[in-house]
Write a protein that holds these residues in place. Sequence first.
Motif, PDB file in Angstrom:
ATOM      1  N   ALA A 196      -2.702  -1.354 -33.629  1.00 57.64           N
ATOM      2  CA  ALA A 196      -3.058  -0.143 -34.372  1.00 57.64           C
ATOM      3  C   ALA A 196      -3.757   0.868 -33.469  1.00 57.64           C
ATOM      4  O   ALA A 196      -3.601   2.082 -33.642  1.00 57.64           O
ATOM      5  CB  ALA A 196      -3.952  -0.505 -35.552  1.00 57.64           C
ATOM      6  N   GLU A 197      -4.529   0.385 -32.502  1.00 58.63           N
ATOM      7  CA  GLU A 197      -5.189   1.295 -31.568  1.00 58.63           C
ATOM      8  C   GLU A 197      -4.169   2.083 -30.753  1.00 58.63           C
ATOM      9  O   GLU A 197      -4.381   3.270 -30.444  1.00 58.63           O
ATOM     10  CB  GLU A 197      -6.120   0.531 -30.621  1.00 58.63           C
ATOM     11  N   ILE A 198      -3.055   1.437 -30.407  1.00 58.62           N
ATOM     12  CA  ILE A 198      -1.998   2.142 -29.682  1.00 58.62           C
ATOM     13  C   ILE A 198      -1.482   3.306 -30.525  1.00 58.62           C
ATOM     14  O   ILE A 198      -1.318   4.439 -30.026  1.00 58.62           O
ATOM     15  CB  ILE A 198      -0.852   1.175 -29.327  1.00 58.62           C
ATOM     16  N   GLU A 199      -1.247   3.049 -31.821  1.00 60.91           N
ATOM     17  CA  GLU A 199      -0.782   4.111 -32.729  1.00 60.91           C
ATOM     18  C   GLU A 199      -1.834   5.211 -32.847  1.00 60.91           C
ATOM     19  O   GLU A 199      -1.513   6.404 -32.829  1.00 60.91           O
ATOM     20  CB  GLU A 199      -0.494   3.519 -34.110  1.00 60.91           C
ATOM     21  N   PHE A 200      -3.099   4.810 -32.964  1.00 61.94           N
ATOM     22  CA  PHE A 200      -4.192   5.767 -33.098  1.00 61.94           C
ATOM     23  C   PHE A 200      -4.271   6.680 -31.876  1.00 61.94           C
ATOM     24  O   PHE A 200      -4.378   7.904 -31.996  1.00 61.94           O
ATOM     25  CB  PHE A 200      -5.505   5.005 -33.282  1.00 61.94           C
ATOM     26  N   ARG A 201      -4.200   6.096 -30.689  1.00 55.02           N
ATOM     27  CA  ARG A 201      -4.280   6.884 -29.463  1.00 55.02           C
ATOM     28  C   ARG A 201      -3.075   7.811 -29.310  1.00 55.02           C
ATOM     29  O   ARG A 201      -3.208   8.953 -28.846  1.00 55.02           O
ATOM     30  CB  ARG A 201      -4.383   5.956 -28.250  1.00 55.02           C
ATOM     31  N   MET A 202      -1.918   7.339 -29.729  1.00 55.84           N
ATOM     32  CA  MET A 202      -0.720   8.184 -29.661  1.00 55.84           C
ATOM     33  C   MET A 202      -0.881   9.384 -30.596  1.00 55.84           C
ATOM     34  O   MET A 202      -0.543  10.510 -30.228  1.00 55.84           O
ATOM     35  CB  MET A 202       0.519   7.373 -30.015  1.00 55.84           C
ATOM     36  N   PRO A 207      -5.335   9.005 -23.816  1.00 52.28           N
ATOM     37  CA  PRO A 207      -4.776   8.036 -22.866  1.00 52.28           C
ATOM     38  C   PRO A 207      -5.423   6.653 -23.036  1.00 52.28           C
ATOM     39  O   PRO A 207      -6.598   6.554 -23.420  1.00 52.28           O
ATOM     40  CB  PRO A 207      -5.115   8.634 -21.499  1.00 52.28           C
ATOM     41  N   PRO A 208      -4.687   5.578 -22.743  1.00 52.05           N
ATOM     42  CA  PRO A 208      -5.219   4.216 -22.891  1.00 52.05           C
ATOM     43  C   PRO A 208      -6.475   3.966 -22.074  1.00 52.05           C
ATOM     44  O   PRO A 208      -7.313   3.143 -22.469  1.00 52.05           O
ATOM     45  CB  PRO A 208      -4.057   3.340 -22.406  1.00 52.05           C
ATOM     46  N   SER A 209      -6.601   4.630 -20.940  1.00 48.43           N
ATOM     47  CA  SER A 209      -7.735   4.380 -20.046  1.00 48.43           C
ATOM     48  C   SER A 209      -9.005   5.123 -20.452  1.00 48.43           C
ATOM     49  O   SER A 209     -10.078   4.878 -19.897  1.00 48.43           O
ATOM     50  CB  SER A 209      -7.359   4.773 -18.618  1.00 48.43           C
ATOM     51  N   GLU A 210      -8.904   6.028 -21.424  1.00 46.46           N
ATOM     52  CA  GLU A 210     -10.047   6.872 -21.776  1.00 46.46           C
ATOM     53  C   GLU A 210     -10.827   6.265 -22.944  1.00 46.46           C
ATOM     54  O   GLU A 210     -10.259   6.006 -24.006  1.00 46.46           O
ATOM     55  CB  GLU A 210      -9.573   8.269 -22.149  1.00 46.46           C
ATOM     56  N   PRO A 211     -12.124   6.014 -22.793  1.00 41.27           N
ATOM     57  CA  PRO A 211     -12.936   5.459 -23.880  1.00 41.27           C
ATOM     58  C   PRO A 211     -12.925   6.377 -25.108  1.00 41.27           C
ATOM     59  O   PRO A 211     -12.992   7.595 -24.979  1.00 41.27           O
ATOM     60  CB  PRO A 211     -14.340   5.364 -23.268  1.00 41.27           C
ATOM     61  N   GLU A 255      -5.686   9.917 -40.903  1.00 41.98           N
ATOM     62  CA  GLU A 255      -4.746   9.044 -41.608  1.00 41.98           C
ATOM     63  C   GLU A 255      -3.878   8.342 -40.577  1.00 41.98           C
ATOM     64  O   GLU A 255      -3.364   8.969 -39.649  1.00 41.98           O
ATOM     65  CB  GLU A 255      -3.883   9.845 -42.582  1.00 41.98           C
ATOM     66  N   LEU A 256      -3.736   7.035 -40.728  1.00 40.48           N
ATOM     67  CA  LEU A 256      -2.982   6.230 -39.769  1.00 40.48           C
ATOM     68  C   LEU A 256      -1.946   5.405 -40.515  1.00 40.48           C
ATOM     69  O   LEU A 256      -2.271   4.645 -41.428  1.00 40.48           O
ATOM     70  CB  LEU A 256      -3.931   5.314 -38.992  1.00 40.48           C
ATOM     71  N   GLU A 257      -0.692   5.546 -40.121  1.00 37.59           N
ATOM     72  CA  GLU A 257       0.407   4.836 -40.777  1.00 37.59           C
ATOM     73  C   GLU A 257       0.989   3.782 -39.840  1.00 37.59           C
ATOM     74  O   GLU A 257       1.372   4.085 -38.714  1.00 37.59           O
ATOM     75  CB  GLU A 257       1.499   5.823 -41.194  1.00 37.59           C
ATOM     76  N   LEU A 258       1.026   2.540 -40.313  1.00 37.18           N
ATOM     77  CA  LEU A 258       1.565   1.427 -39.536  1.00 37.18           C
ATOM     78  C   LEU A 258       2.820   0.901 -40.225  1.00 37.18           C
ATOM     79  O   LEU A 258       2.776   0.523 -41.400  1.00 37.18           O
ATOM     80  CB  LEU A 258       0.536   0.301 -39.410  1.00 37.18           C
ATOM     81  N   LYS A 259       3.924   0.864 -39.509  1.00 36.35           N
ATOM     82  CA  LYS A 259       5.174   0.361 -40.065  1.00 36.35           C
ATOM     83  C   LYS A 259       5.150  -1.163 -40.079  1.00 36.35           C
ATOM     84  O   LYS A 259       5.031  -1.803 -39.043  1.00 36.35           O
ATOM     85  CB  LYS A 259       6.360   0.868 -39.245  1.00 36.35           C
ATOM     86  N   LEU A 260       5.268  -1.737 -41.283  1.00 35.70           N
ATOM     87  CA  LEU A 260       5.181  -3.181 -41.417  1.00 35.70           C
ATOM     88  C   LEU A 260       6.302  -3.908 -40.694  1.00 35.70           C
ATOM     89  O   LEU A 260       6.157  -5.074 -40.317  1.00 35.70           O
ATOM     90  CB  LEU A 260       5.175  -3.560 -42.903  1.00 35.70           C
ATOM     91  N   THR A 261       7.411  -3.229 -40.488  1.00 38.43           N
ATOM     92  CA  THR A 261       8.520  -3.865 -39.768  1.00 38.43           C
ATOM     93  C   THR A 261       8.145  -4.156 -38.320  1.00 38.43           C
ATOM     94  O   THR A 261       8.795  -4.958 -37.650  1.00 38.43           O
ATOM     95  CB  THR A 261       9.767  -2.972 -39.814  1.00 38.43           C
ATOM     96  N   ASP A 262       7.070  -3.516 -37.828  1.00 44.75           N
ATOM     97  CA  ASP A 262       6.604  -3.781 -36.466  1.00 44.75           C
ATOM     98  C   ASP A 262       5.598  -4.927 -36.427  1.00 44.75           C
ATOM     99  O   ASP A 262       5.153  -5.328 -35.346  1.00 44.75           O
ATOM    100  CB  ASP A 262       5.943  -2.524 -35.875  1.00 44.75           C
ATOM    101  N   TYR A 263       5.240  -5.448 -37.617  1.00 52.48           N
ATOM    102  CA  TYR A 263       4.219  -6.488 -37.687  1.00 52.48           C
ATOM    103  C   TYR A 263       4.703  -7.685 -38.513  1.00 52.48           C
ATOM    104  O   TYR A 263       3.910  -8.344 -39.184  1.00 52.48           O
ATOM    105  CB  TYR A 263       2.938  -5.915 -38.314  1.00 52.48           C
ATOM    106  N   ILE A 264       5.991  -7.967 -38.445  1.00 59.04           N
ATOM    107  CA  ILE A 264       6.586  -9.024 -39.262  1.00 59.04           C
ATOM    108  C   ILE A 264       5.879 -10.359 -39.060  1.00 59.04           C
ATOM    109  O   ILE A 264       5.633 -11.102 -40.015  1.00 59.04           O
ATOM    110  CB  ILE A 264       8.091  -9.159 -38.959  1.00 59.04           C
ATOM    111  N   ASP A 265       5.543 -10.690 -37.830  1.00 59.79           N
ATOM    112  CA  ASP A 265       4.914 -11.983 -37.547  1.00 59.79           C
ATOM    113  C   ASP A 265       3.536 -12.121 -38.179  1.00 59.79           C
ATOM    114  O   ASP A 265       3.032 -13.245 -38.330  1.00 59.79           O
ATOM    115  CB  ASP A 265       4.801 -12.202 -36.031  1.00 59.79           C
ATOM    116  N   LEU A 266       2.924 -11.025 -38.545  1.00 59.10           N
ATOM    117  CA  LEU A 266       1.588 -11.072 -39.129  1.00 59.10           C
ATOM    118  C   LEU A 266       1.597 -11.117 -40.656  1.00 59.10           C
ATOM    119  O   LEU A 266       0.557 -11.293 -41.273  1.00 59.10           O
ATOM    120  CB  LEU A 266       0.775  -9.847 -38.684  1.00 59.10           C
TER     121      LEU A 266
END
Length: 278
Positions: A196-202, A207-211, A255-266
């Motif tokens: 989810a952090e990857i989605e948030f940063r996008m 950038p991933p390296s920035e706190p 607002e953050l939207e996460l596609k459940l199809t990307d988290y099937i294993d969870l």
Amino acid sequence: MKPLGFLSILLLLTACEFGKKESVTTPEVVQPIPKATFVSYELNKISEKKGPCVADGKGEKCLSIEIQYPTLEGGASDAVLDSINRQIQHDILNYAFISEPKDDFKLLIEEMSQEYEKILDENKDYKTGWLLEISSDIIHQDSSYISTATTIFTFTGGAHPNSMQVYRSYDLTTGKALELSDILVEGYEEELNKLAEIEFRMDKKIPPSEPLDEQGYFFENGQFQLNSNFAIMNKTLLFYYNAYEIGPYSMGPTELELKLTDYIDLIKPSGVIGDLKN
């Protein structure tokens, strides 16, 4: 002796007892309880104005209250409907208050009215109007759950108005407000937050390296964390961070939207979205 006629033989055969017949019991077929395909509900509306309420269109010296919320009427058991209805109203009243949460809308309106009238009495030149707008509705329905969104907007003077968005999803079998642990497998937290952090940063173009705290966000210990303010929307999880929650007012809500199809294993197979694994 005359031979027996056909009719006499038939009568004799009919009169013979061939043994007692046992009654045949047809096994009872138990029909499965059908799942709800939708819930029926009514939108309740409360509209009141308190104070002098001058009719100049400026909203001066006036407390304006507009409340809309759903009451479920069918599509699940009475116990489930009652449970969900009570929770919807509880959430609204828990976030819309002056001094402390109230038990019903009547008490909320009474308190706001008393506070506003007191200010008008003590400050004869006070002209600022107060506003309370609450809009709650069902935003998604499934055979196993429903999701709601509630927006609470208030202005009671000050530098700016305040708003709050509350998402909830409810199990139509139990009437329970769903938590992430109800729909995701045990130990989901680390992987879900990482992805989810990857989605948030996008979304925020960080950038991933920035706190995150260097961008003004104040997550605990500087670590991204999902909150519990979410709703299940078809094949997505919709999270909402209100103003002040993870950043200053100037940054607004997120607002953050996460596609459940990307988290099937969870996804927990026995949960209300378990069918997505098939």
